[in-house]
Design a protein around this motif. Structure first.
Motif, PDB file in Angstrom:
ATOM      1  N   LYS A  15      48.387  36.858  33.530  1.00  9.07           N
ATOM      2  CA  LYS A  15      47.957  37.205  34.978  1.00  9.07           C
ATOM      3  C   LYS A  15      47.135  38.511  34.946  1.00  9.07           C
ATOM      4  N   ILE A  16      46.106  38.608  36.088  1.00 12.84           N
ATOM      5  CA  ILE A  16      45.544  39.882  36.338  1.00 12.84           C
ATOM      6  C   ILE A  16      46.462  40.808  36.862  1.00 12.84           C
ATOM      7  N   VAL A  17      46.673  42.037  36.427  1.00 10.42           N
ATOM      8  CA  VAL A  17      47.421  42.923  36.941  1.00 10.42           C
ATOM      9  C   VAL A  17      46.826  43.997  37.820  1.00 10.42           C
ATOM     10  N   VAL A  18      46.830  44.458  38.821  1.00 10.10           N
ATOM     11  CA  VAL A  18      46.113  45.262  39.622  1.00 10.10           C
ATOM     12  C   VAL A  18      47.014  46.504  39.617  1.00 10.10           C
ATOM     13  N   VAL A  19      47.013  47.546  39.139  1.00  3.93           N
ATOM     14  CA  VAL A  19      47.749  48.769  39.308  1.00  3.93           C
ATOM     15  C   VAL A  19      47.178  49.572  40.167  1.00  3.93           C
ATOM     16  N   VAL A  20      48.008  50.253  41.430  1.00  2.00           N
ATOM     17  CA  VAL A  20      47.638  51.029  42.278  1.00  2.00           C
ATOM     18  C   VAL A  20      48.462  52.174  42.467  1.00  2.00           C
ATOM     19  N   ASP A  21      47.634  53.333  42.563  1.00  2.00           N
ATOM     20  CA  ASP A  21      48.448  54.606  42.801  1.00  2.00           C
ATOM     21  C   ASP A  21      47.355  55.385  43.763  1.00  2.00           C
ATOM     22  N   SER A  59      51.945  47.630  32.364  1.00  7.80           N
ATOM     23  CA  SER A  59      50.986  46.425  33.065  1.00  7.80           C
ATOM     24  C   SER A  59      50.409  45.754  31.577  1.00  7.80           C
ATOM     25  N   LYS A  60      50.562  46.122  30.391  1.00  4.04           N
ATOM     26  CA  LYS A  60      49.826  45.807  29.473  1.00  4.04           C
ATOM     27  C   LYS A  60      50.365  44.489  28.680  1.00  4.04           C
ATOM     28  N   PRO A  61      51.685  44.456  28.659  1.00  2.00           N
ATOM     29  CA  PRO A  61      52.254  43.469  27.702  1.00  2.00           C
ATOM     30  C   PRO A  61      52.066  42.030  28.218  1.00  2.00           C
ATOM     31  N   GLY A  62      51.328  41.390  27.719  1.00  2.00           N
ATOM     32  CA  GLY A  62      51.206  39.906  27.928  1.00  2.00           C
ATOM     33  C   GLY A  62      50.065  39.514  29.198  1.00  2.00           C
ATOM     34  N   SER A  63      49.668  40.818  29.684  1.00  2.59           N
ATOM     35  CA  SER A  63      48.777  40.423  30.916  1.00  2.59           C
ATOM     36  C   SER A  63      47.309  39.983  30.385  1.00  2.59           C
ATOM     37  N   LYS A  64      46.723  39.229  31.303  1.00  9.47           N
ATOM     38  CA  LYS A  64      45.258  38.721  30.869  1.00  9.47           C
ATOM     39  C   LYS A  64      44.116  39.770  30.891  1.00  9.47           C
ATOM     40  N   GLN A  65      44.244  40.496  32.026  1.00 13.07           N
ATOM     41  CA  GLN A  65      43.425  41.688  32.366  1.00 13.07           C
ATOM     42  C   GLN A  65      44.196  42.734  33.166  1.00 13.07           C
ATOM     43  N   VAL A  66      43.849  44.111  32.964  1.00 11.26           N
ATOM     44  CA  VAL A  66      44.538  45.083  33.779  1.00 11.26           C
ATOM     45  C   VAL A  66      43.408  45.711  34.641  1.00 11.26           C
ATOM     46  N   LEU A  67      43.471  45.674  35.833  1.00 15.55           N
ATOM     47  CA  LEU A  67      42.565  46.586  36.677  1.00 15.55           C
ATOM     48  C   LEU A  67      43.270  47.671  37.373  1.00 15.55           C
ATOM     49  N   ILE A  68      42.495  48.691  38.054  1.00 17.71           N
ATOM     50  CA  ILE A  68      43.024  49.736  38.719  1.00 17.71           C
ATOM     51  C   ILE A  68      42.274  49.411  39.996  1.00 17.71           C
ATOM     52  N   GLY A  69      43.346  49.526  41.162  1.00 17.91           N
ATOM     53  CA  GLY A  69      42.819  49.432  42.355  1.00 17.91           C
ATOM     54  C   GLY A  69      43.093  50.492  43.467  1.00 17.91           C
ATOM     55  N   ALA A  70      42.248  50.709  44.252  1.00 20.88           N
ATOM     56  CA  ALA A  70      42.105  51.827  45.263  1.00 20.88           C
ATOM     57  C   ALA A  70      41.524  51.342  46.565  1.00 20.88           C
ATOM     58  N   PHE A  71      42.056  52.128  47.756  1.00 21.59           N
ATOM     59  CA  PHE A  71      41.245  51.820  49.005  1.00 21.59           C
ATOM     60  C   PHE A  71      39.631  52.019  48.774  1.00 21.59           C
ATOM     61  N   VAL A  72      39.403  52.975  47.898  1.00 25.44           N
ATOM     62  CA  VAL A  72      37.759  53.268  47.975  1.00 25.44           C
ATOM     63  C   VAL A  72      37.223  52.491  47.293  1.00 25.44           C
ATOM     64  N   ASN A  73      37.666  51.162  46.649  1.00 23.36           N
ATOM     65  CA  ASN A  73      37.067  50.136  45.881  1.00 23.36           C
ATOM     66  C   ASN A  73      37.641  48.846  46.310  1.00 23.36           C
ATOM     67  N   LEU A  74      38.326  48.885  47.447  1.00 22.12           N
ATOM     68  CA  LEU A  74      39.081  47.691  47.881  1.00 22.12           C
ATOM     69  C   LEU A  74      38.429  46.500  47.726  1.00 22.12           C
ATOM     70  N   LYS A 113      38.454  48.472  34.844  1.00 20.36           N
ATOM     71  CA  LYS A 113      38.936  47.493  33.742  1.00 20.36           C
ATOM     72  C   LYS A 113      39.594  48.004  32.699  1.00 20.36           C
ATOM     73  N   LEU A 114      40.592  47.720  32.293  1.00 21.63           N
ATOM     74  CA  LEU A 114      40.912  48.047  30.715  1.00 21.63           C
ATOM     75  C   LEU A 114      40.442  47.166  29.820  1.00 21.63           C
ATOM     76  N   GLN A 115      39.822  48.043  28.986  1.00 20.84           N
ATOM     77  CA  GLN A 115      39.272  47.557  27.552  1.00 20.84           C
ATOM     78  C   GLN A 115      39.766  47.937  26.545  1.00 20.84           C
TER      79      GLN A 115
END
Ligand code: MLT
Length: 242
Positions: A23-29, A112-127, A228-230
């Motif tokens: 899955k693509i995991v979008v982490v939000v804080d 969010s890292k274990p097994g996920s296909k991609q990890v993104l960070i999300g926020a209203f400023v780039n919704l 995006k996490l690389q």
């Protein structure tokens, strides 16, 4: 394209209940870690390395990283830089590598890292950039709310509702959380700041006279990038949404 699924996890304490595989995991804080990370990447920072603990983060200064640390809404001891998005807006840290540790956001990224296909960070400023990117991919999505010390929080969950609302044309909801937050967002989107003024962390930040950060974190679509996490580093990717 088969309809992909989107679901919401309300706290890192609940992530074990969700399947991360492929899955693509979008982490939000929203207040403030991921808003700050997008502001930094959107102002030329080379990369951000999220770090769970203070000691490890401090030690990275000797490796040439600019270190940023926050605990309980305040700059952590021994750190020059706390977690304010405003610190990056003048480009003072352009081309620099940042190591960052925060109370909840960096822990949620770690989980969010274990097994996920991609990890993104999300926020209203780039919704919209995030929604546009997710729609261009062919994967199911998990929105992972950082919350507050394991508990549900309003601002991250409302963001989940906003993102789900933008994805609903191409994604099906795979949990009641997505449905609930979409409803909450749509009934409050005309006055996000008014609704979120009652959020516990907004009050905590107000107690620390950090109102300007709250206003910034509730601004919509200031940046057309995704984070995006690389490997272990978060980097920016420009998204042409037109
Ligand atoms: C967090 O990680 O909990 C937040 O970003 C805290 C903050 O910045 O006030």
């Amino acid at each position: 394209m088969t309809k992909r699924k989107v679901e919401v996890c309300f706290s890192p304490e609940l992530i074990h209940l969700h399947e991360l595989e492929n899955k693509i995991v979008v982490v939000v804080d929203i207040f403030r870690a991921t808003s700050t990370m997008i502001a930094a990447l959107g102002n030329g920072v080379a990369s951000i390395t999220p770090v769970a603990d203070l000691e490890t983060c401090r030690a990275m200064q000797s490796e040439g990283y600019v270190i940023a640390g926050e605990r309980n809404g305040q700059t952590a001891e021994g750190f020059m830089l706390g977690n304010s998005p405003l610190a990056y807006l003048d480009g003072a840290y352009a081309n620099q590598k940042i190591a960052m540790t925060t109370t909840n956001g960096t822990l949620a990224i770690e989980k969010s890292k274990p097994g996920s296909k991609q990890v993104l960070i999300g926020a209203f400023v780039n919704l919209r950039a995030t929604a546009y990117y997710l729609t261009s991919q062919n994967d199911d999505v998990l929105i992972h709310c950082a919350g507050w010390k394991g508990k549900f929080n309003l601002e991250d969950s409302l963001y989940a509702g906003a993102l789900v609302s933008l994805l609903e044309e191409n994604f099906e909801f795979d949990c009641d959380g997505a449905i609930a937050m979409k409803g909450l967002y749509e009934s409050n989107k005309s006055d996000l700041a008014g609704f979120l003024a009652q959020a516990s962390h907004a009050k905590r930040l107000q107690n620390h006279q950090i109102e300007a950060d709250i206003d910034f974190c509730l601004s919509l679509d200031l940046f057309s990038i995704i984070g995006k996490l690389q490997g272990q580093e978060l980097v920016a990717q420009v998204i042409e949404t037109k």
